[in-house]
Each structure stands twice: as structure tokens, then as C-alpha cells.
Scaffold this active site. Structure first.
Site, PDB file in Angstrom:
ATOM      1  N   ARG A 134       0.849  -1.191   0.000  1.00  0.00           N
ATOM      2  CA  ARG A 134       0.000   0.000   0.000  1.00  0.00           C
ATOM      3  C   ARG A 134       0.880   1.235   0.000  1.00  0.00           C
ATOM      4  NH1 ARG A 134      -4.643   0.200   4.413  1.00  0.00           N
ATOM      5  NH2 ARG A 134      -2.878   0.576   5.787  1.00  0.00           N
ATOM      6  N   THR A 159      -1.502   7.424  -0.176  1.00  0.00           N
ATOM      7  CA  THR A 159      -2.792   7.307  -0.884  1.00  0.00           C
ATOM      8  C   THR A 159      -3.563   6.059  -0.452  1.00  0.00           C
ATOM      9  OG1 THR A 159      -1.841   5.986  -2.657  1.00  0.00           O
ATOM     10  CG2 THR A 159      -1.744   8.384  -2.918  1.00  0.00           C
ATOM     11  N   ASP A 182       0.693  -3.572  12.235  1.00  0.00           N
ATOM     12  CA  ASP A 182       1.162  -3.909  10.892  1.00  0.00           C
ATOM     13  C   ASP A 182       1.550  -5.389  10.865  1.00  0.00           C
ATOM     14  OD1 ASP A 182       3.047  -4.360   8.687  1.00  0.00           O
ATOM     15  OD2 ASP A 182       2.815  -2.206   8.348  1.00  0.00           O
ATOM     16  N   ASP A 242       5.128  -6.303   9.497  1.00  0.00           N
ATOM     17  CA  ASP A 242       6.196  -5.940  10.438  1.00  0.00           C
ATOM     18  C   ASP A 242       6.210  -6.880  11.642  1.00  0.00           C
ATOM     19  OD1 ASP A 242       7.240  -3.877   8.971  1.00  0.00           O
ATOM     20  OD2 ASP A 242       6.058  -2.315   9.949  1.00  0.00           O
TER      21      ASP A 242
HETATM   22  C1  PRP Z   1      -0.829  -4.909   4.394  1.00  0.00           C
HETATM   23  C2  PRP Z   1      -1.589  -6.215   4.468  1.00  0.00           C
HETATM   24  C3  PRP Z   1      -2.457  -6.167   3.237  1.00  0.00           C
HETATM   25  C4  PRP Z   1      -2.760  -4.696   3.119  1.00  0.00           C
HETATM   26  C5  PRP Z   1      -4.154  -4.466   3.613  1.00  0.00           C
HETATM   27  O1  PRP Z   1       0.232  -4.993   3.505  1.00  0.00           O
HETATM   28  O2  PRP Z   1      -0.768  -7.358   4.522  1.00  0.00           O
HETATM   29  O3  PRP Z   1      -1.818  -6.656   2.068  1.00  0.00           O
HETATM   30  O4  PRP Z   1      -1.827  -3.998   3.952  1.00  0.00           O
HETATM   31  O5  PRP Z   1      -4.537  -3.157   3.394  1.00  0.00           O
HETATM   32  P1  PRP Z   1      -5.664  -2.757   2.345  1.00  0.00           P
HETATM   33  O6  PRP Z   1      -6.803  -3.712   2.537  1.00  0.00           O
HETATM   34  O7  PRP Z   1      -6.004  -1.352   2.727  1.00  0.00           O
HETATM   35  O8  PRP Z   1      -5.081  -2.833   0.966  1.00  0.00           O
HETATM   36  P2  PRP Z   1       1.320  -3.809   3.365  1.00  0.00           P
HETATM   37  O9  PRP Z   1       0.906  -2.846   2.306  1.00  0.00           O
HETATM   38  O10 PRP Z   1       1.595  -3.248   4.720  1.00  0.00           O
HETATM   39  O11 PRP Z   1       2.566  -4.564   2.774  1.00  0.00           O
HETATM   40  P3  PRP Z   1       3.524  -5.641   3.481  1.00  0.00           P
HETATM   41  O12 PRP Z   1       2.713  -6.905   3.684  1.00  0.00           O
HETATM   42  O13 PRP Z   1       4.588  -5.817   2.469  1.00  0.00           O
HETATM   43  O14 PRP Z   1       4.012  -5.082   4.781  1.00  0.00           O
HETATM   44  N1  URA Z   2      -2.218  -3.515   7.007  1.00  0.00           N
HETATM   45  C1  URA Z   2      -1.819  -3.998   8.207  1.00  0.00           C
HETATM   46  O1  URA Z   2      -0.837  -4.751   8.295  1.00  0.00           O
HETATM   47  N2  URA Z   2      -2.541  -3.654   9.287  1.00  0.00           N
HETATM   48  C2  URA Z   2      -3.623  -2.859   9.215  1.00  0.00           C
HETATM   49  O2  URA Z   2      -4.245  -2.597  10.259  1.00  0.00           O
HETATM   50  C3  URA Z   2      -4.010  -2.368   7.961  1.00  0.00           C
HETATM   51  C4  URA Z   2      -3.286  -2.726   6.867  1.00  0.00           C
END
Ligand code: PRP
Ligand code: URA
Length: 209
Positions: A104, A108, A200, A203
Site C-alpha cells: 500500500r 494514498t 502492521d 512488520d
Molecule cells: C498490508 C496487508 C495487506 C494490506 C491491507 O500490507 O498485509 O496486504 O496492507 O490493506 P488494504 O486492505 O487497505 O489494501 P502492506 O501494504 O503493509 O505490505 P507488506 O505486507 O509488504 O508489509
Molecule cells: N495492514 C496492516 O498490516 N494492518 C492494518 O491494520 C491495515 C493494513
């Protein structure tokens, strides 16, 4: 009619509570994600077809059932979906595994795709898309659109924690996709995080913060 199910089994609720706790460390968090994925897999595979076979027990001949050999695939959304793969494979070890990379944009909240590698026969497989978090729904809606574009016809989404917006967005964008999540939370905050959520997920699984 597709399924939208909040799987509120007591074992799942207990493990989700441990997962939410900010004091849960990386190893325990990772183990819990895997265990909950396995429990959700049990529920999401409830409709797999079976066929009758004959098996000789030490006592007599039994007419019994085995899986009818449907081809399965797992597609974790990178990164956090990776944490769910082992738990799923514990129950369906023959599944092939594809990967789709989405992140994400932090300002945005729009999803950005950066990688996609799927089994070549994805069109013949029942596909389980894995992501612990369904927040705005942007990442999973886009990931599933990409997976459909590459030919997949039977898709289920498995997640741990959803926000109402994300669940609605996913169901509206892909009404043919069955959705299984372990918890439906209250809302998103101004940064697009699920409240109360678990923070997160990527993380916390990989210890990057
Ligand atoms: C997180 C999570 C989803 C997304 C959810 O990923 O694992 O893929 O956010 O958010 P959304 O429904 O608003 O799209 P992130 O973008 O943090 O990436 P990562 O898994 O690489 O940390
Ligand atoms: N992605 C995450 O990992 N946690 C949240 O709460 C939303 C998006």
C-alpha cells in the site's frame, strides 16, 4: 451464492486475542498466524469434493471417503500472506503455491503490484488467496483481479482480521469469491489501520519494526 464467514470458533478467538496483544513477540506472533491459518483452512475446505473408496481395515472391508483430487493452489499476498502458507500446507500439502506482491502506498493507501508468479495451470485450480489484513480491501481486490486475469475461476479469500469497509469492498468487487476471516473489527483509523486490529501484520511477522 458466495460465502462470507466470520469464523468465530473458540480456538480461533483465543489465538486472535493473543495476536492482538502488543506484547506478543515475533516468534509467538508468527506461530499464531500459522495456527489460525490452519484452523481457517479447515473451514474453507469444508466443501471439497470426496469420493468413495474401499479400504481393508484389520477387521473388515470399509466403504469410506477420500478427497476427489481437486487441484488446489495457495496465493499469499506478499509480504504478510507468507505467514499463512505453512499453516495451510499442514492440511493441504499437495497444493501448489503462487505469489503476488502488493504494497500500500502509505499516503494514498492505493495498492501497488510489484510481483506475480502463479502455477501455470492456475485456471484448473481452486485458489486460496491469503492475506492476514483486509483493511480498505484495495490490496486483496487488486490481487484477486490479477489472479482472475491470469485465468483463475474458483477463488476463496482467507484472512485474519477485516474492517467492515474492506469486507464490503471485496465482496462487491468479487461477489463470486468466498471470504473467510477470523475477526471483523470496528473501523479503520485515519492512517488506514484496522481498529483495534493488531498493527502492521508484515512488520510483526517479520520483526521489521
Ligand atoms: C498490508 C496487508 C495487506 C494490506 C491491507 O500490507 O498485509 O496486504 O496492507 O490493506 P488494504 O486492505 O487497505 O489494501 P502492506 O501494504 O503493509 O505490505 P507488506 O505486507 O509488504 O508489509
Ligand atoms: N495492514 C496492516 O498490516 N494492518 C492494518 O491494520 C491495515 C493494513
Amino acid at each position: 451464492m458466495s460465502v462470507v464467514e466470520i469464523v468465530d470458533h473458540p480456538l480461533i478467538q483465543h489465538k486472535i486475542s493473543l495476536l492482538r496483544d502488543r506484547n506478543t513477540g515475533t516468534k509467538e506472533f508468527r506461530d499464531l498466524v500459522s495456527e489460525i491459518a490452519m484452523l481457517l483452512c479447515y473451514e474453507a475446505t469444508r466443501d471439497l469434493p470426496t469420493e468413495e473408496v474401499e479400504v481393508e481395515t484389520p477387521v473388515a472391508l470399509a466403504r469410506t471417503k477420500v478427497l476427489a483430487g481437486r487441484k488446489l493452489a495457495l496465493v499469499p499476498i506478499l509480504r504478510a500472506g507468507l505467514g499463512m502458507v505453512d499453516g495451510m500446507l499442514n492440511l493441504i500439502p499437495a497444493a501448489k503455491v503462487g505469489h503476488i506482491g502488493m504494497y500500500r502506498n502509505e499516503e494514498t493507501l492505493e495498492p501497488v503490484e510489484y510481483y506475480c508468479k502463479l502455477p501455470s495451470d492456475i485456471n484448473e485450480r481452486e485458489v486460496f488467496v491469503l492475506d492476514p489484513m483486509l483493511a480498505t480491501g484495495g490490496s486483496s481486490c487488486d490481487a484477486i483481479a490479477q489472479i482472475k486475469k491470469r485465468g483463475a475461476k474458483h477463488i476463496k479469500f482467507i484472512g485474519l482480521v477485516a474492517a467492515p469497509q474492506g469486507l464490503k469492498a471485496l465482496h462487491e468487487a468479487h461477489p463470486d469469491v468466498d471470504i473467510y476471516v477470523a475477526a471483523l473489527d470496528e473501523k479503520l483509523n485515519e492512517n488506514g489501520y484496522i481498529v483495534p486490529g493488531l498493527g502492521d501484520a508484515g512488520d510483526r511477522i517479520f520483526g521489521t519494526k
